[in-house]
Design a protein around this motif. Structure first.
Motif, PDB file in Angstrom:
ATOM      1  N   ASP A  15       0.730   5.067  14.336  1.00 15.76           N
ATOM      2  CA  ASP A  15       1.216   5.360  12.891  1.00 15.76           C
ATOM      3  C   ASP A  15       1.450   6.980  12.726  1.00 15.76           C
ATOM      4  O   ASP A  15       0.367   7.553  13.066  1.00 15.76           O
ATOM      5  CB  ASP A  15       0.329   4.639  11.968  1.00 15.76           C
ATOM      6  CG  ASP A  15       0.627   5.211  10.520  1.00 15.76           C
ATOM      7  OD1 ASP A  15       1.964   4.923  10.126  1.00 15.76           O
ATOM      8  OD2 ASP A  15      -0.038   5.508   9.745  1.00 15.76           O
ATOM      9  N   PRO A  16       2.544   7.402  12.420  1.00 13.53           N
ATOM     10  CA  PRO A  16       2.255   8.789  12.298  1.00 13.53           C
ATOM     11  C   PRO A  16       1.666   9.484  11.125  1.00 13.53           C
ATOM     12  O   PRO A  16       1.106  10.661  11.208  1.00 13.53           O
ATOM     13  CB  PRO A  16       4.012   9.040  12.008  1.00 13.53           C
ATOM     14  CG  PRO A  16       4.540   7.966  11.449  1.00 13.53           C
ATOM     15  CD  PRO A  16       3.629   6.639  11.876  1.00 13.53           C
ATOM     16  N   LYS A  17       1.227   8.549  10.093  1.00 15.17           N
ATOM     17  CA  LYS A  17       0.640   9.251   9.071  1.00 15.17           C
ATOM     18  C   LYS A  17      -1.037   9.314   9.391  1.00 15.17           C
ATOM     19  O   LYS A  17      -1.835  10.326   9.013  1.00 15.17           O
ATOM     20  CB  LYS A  17       0.920   8.270   7.771  1.00 15.17           C
ATOM     21  CG  LYS A  17       0.454   9.048   6.387  1.00 15.17           C
ATOM     22  CD  LYS A  17       0.819   8.085   5.450  1.00 15.17           C
ATOM     23  CE  LYS A  17       0.505   8.909   4.087  1.00 15.17           C
ATOM     24  NZ  LYS A  17       0.996   8.312   2.833  1.00 15.17           N
ATOM     25  N   PHE A  18      -1.501   8.006   9.975  1.00 16.02           N
ATOM     26  CA  PHE A  18      -2.933   8.189   9.941  1.00 16.02           C
ATOM     27  C   PHE A  18      -3.321   7.983  11.610  1.00 16.02           C
ATOM     28  O   PHE A  18      -4.595   7.911  11.991  1.00 16.02           O
ATOM     29  CB  PHE A  18      -3.369   6.900   9.319  1.00 16.02           C
ATOM     30  CG  PHE A  18      -3.378   6.865   7.855  1.00 16.02           C
ATOM     31  CD1 PHE A  18      -4.197   7.624   7.276  1.00 16.02           C
ATOM     32  CD2 PHE A  18      -2.555   6.238   7.421  1.00 16.02           C
ATOM     33  CE1 PHE A  18      -4.176   7.806   5.929  1.00 16.02           C
ATOM     34  CE2 PHE A  18      -2.327   6.229   5.880  1.00 16.02           C
ATOM     35  CZ  PHE A  18      -3.333   7.085   5.080  1.00 16.02           C
ATOM     36  N   ASN A  19      -2.456   7.819  12.571  1.00 11.81           N
ATOM     37  CA  ASN A  19      -2.585   7.769  13.770  1.00 11.81           C
ATOM     38  C   ASN A  19      -3.380   6.672  14.345  1.00 11.81           C
ATOM     39  O   ASN A  19      -4.335   6.764  15.262  1.00 11.81           O
ATOM     40  CB  ASN A  19      -3.303   9.180  14.382  1.00 11.81           C
ATOM     41  CG  ASN A  19      -3.031   9.143  15.960  1.00 11.81           C
ATOM     42  OD1 ASN A  19      -1.995   8.623  16.594  1.00 11.81           O
ATOM     43  ND2 ASN A  19      -3.812  10.281  16.544  1.00 11.81           N
ATOM     44  N   ASN A  41       5.847   0.825   2.549  1.00 13.20           N
ATOM     45  CA  ASN A  41       5.449   1.342   1.018  1.00 13.20           C
ATOM     46  C   ASN A  41       4.201   0.575   0.539  1.00 13.20           C
ATOM     47  O   ASN A  41       3.240   1.230  -0.113  1.00 13.20           O
ATOM     48  CB  ASN A  41       6.685   1.260   0.023  1.00 13.20           C
ATOM     49  CG  ASN A  41       7.701   2.432   0.636  1.00 13.20           C
ATOM     50  OD1 ASN A  41       7.286   3.392   1.117  1.00 13.20           O
ATOM     51  ND2 ASN A  41       8.998   2.095   0.138  1.00 13.20           N
ATOM     52  N   TYR A  44       1.042   1.550   2.518  1.00 12.23           N
ATOM     53  CA  TYR A  44       0.594   3.066   2.187  1.00 12.23           C
ATOM     54  C   TYR A  44       0.083   3.209   0.400  1.00 12.23           C
ATOM     55  O   TYR A  44      -0.724   4.243   0.251  1.00 12.23           O
ATOM     56  CB  TYR A  44       1.523   4.019   2.344  1.00 12.23           C
ATOM     57  CG  TYR A  44       2.101   4.035   3.940  1.00 12.23           C
ATOM     58  CD1 TYR A  44       1.061   4.429   4.815  1.00 12.23           C
ATOM     59  CD2 TYR A  44       3.426   4.367   4.292  1.00 12.23           C
ATOM     60  CE1 TYR A  44       1.042   4.437   6.131  1.00 12.23           C
ATOM     61  CE2 TYR A  44       3.466   4.465   5.804  1.00 12.23           C
ATOM     62  CZ  TYR A  44       2.461   4.573   6.646  1.00 12.23           C
ATOM     63  OH  TYR A  44       2.939   4.455   7.958  1.00 12.23           O
ATOM     64  N   ASP A  48      -3.341   4.477  -0.599  1.00 14.92           N
ATOM     65  CA  ASP A  48      -3.439   5.461  -1.646  1.00 14.92           C
ATOM     66  C   ASP A  48      -4.454   5.129  -2.620  1.00 14.92           C
ATOM     67  O   ASP A  48      -5.189   5.999  -3.407  1.00 14.92           O
ATOM     68  CB  ASP A  48      -2.206   6.103  -2.076  1.00 14.92           C
ATOM     69  CG  ASP A  48      -1.431   6.670  -1.078  1.00 14.92           C
ATOM     70  OD1 ASP A  48      -2.368   7.213   0.095  1.00 14.92           O
ATOM     71  OD2 ASP A  48      -0.223   6.871  -0.868  1.00 14.92           O
ATOM     72  N   LYS A  51      -7.964   5.316  -1.718  1.00 17.95           N
ATOM     73  CA  LYS A  51      -8.567   6.862  -1.655  1.00 17.95           C
ATOM     74  C   LYS A  51      -8.637   7.245  -3.223  1.00 17.95           C
ATOM     75  O   LYS A  51      -9.886   8.089  -3.282  1.00 17.95           O
ATOM     76  CB  LYS A  51      -7.203   7.372  -1.398  1.00 17.95           C
ATOM     77  CG  LYS A  51      -7.957   8.905  -1.093  1.00 17.95           C
ATOM     78  CD  LYS A  51      -6.657   9.873  -0.489  1.00 17.95           C
ATOM     79  CE  LYS A  51      -6.258   9.612   0.989  1.00 17.95           C
ATOM     80  NZ  LYS A  51      -5.279  10.624   1.824  1.00 17.95           N
TER      81      LYS A  51
END
Length: 75
Positions: A15-19, A41, A44, A48, A51
């Protein structure tokens, strides 16, 4: 016995956001009718929201949850 070659295993692109390699698998499982953007979406947004509600890093919480539900090897 089949004469055709077996399909080689495909490597999962992180994944590019969280690797992470687990998140694309989750997105593929949530995906319906090829709507990958909608599924991404959803995932993610859920990350979020965790978080904002928790002090811990959401990707660590996700990995811990996945490890808790994995089948353990019989000893």
């Amino acid at each position: 016995m089949s004469r055709k070659k077996t399909q080689p295993k495909k490597n999962v692109v992180p994944d590019p956001k969280f690797n992470s390699t687990i998140i694309p698998k989750l997105i593929n499982n949530i995906m319906y009718d090829g709507k990958r953007g909608v599924a991404a979406n959803i995932v993610y947004d859920a990350i979020d929201k965790t978080k904002t509600k928790s002090k811990d890093e959401p990707i660590n919480m996700f990995n811990e949850a996945i490890n808790n539900i994995k089948a353990t090897a019989a000893v």
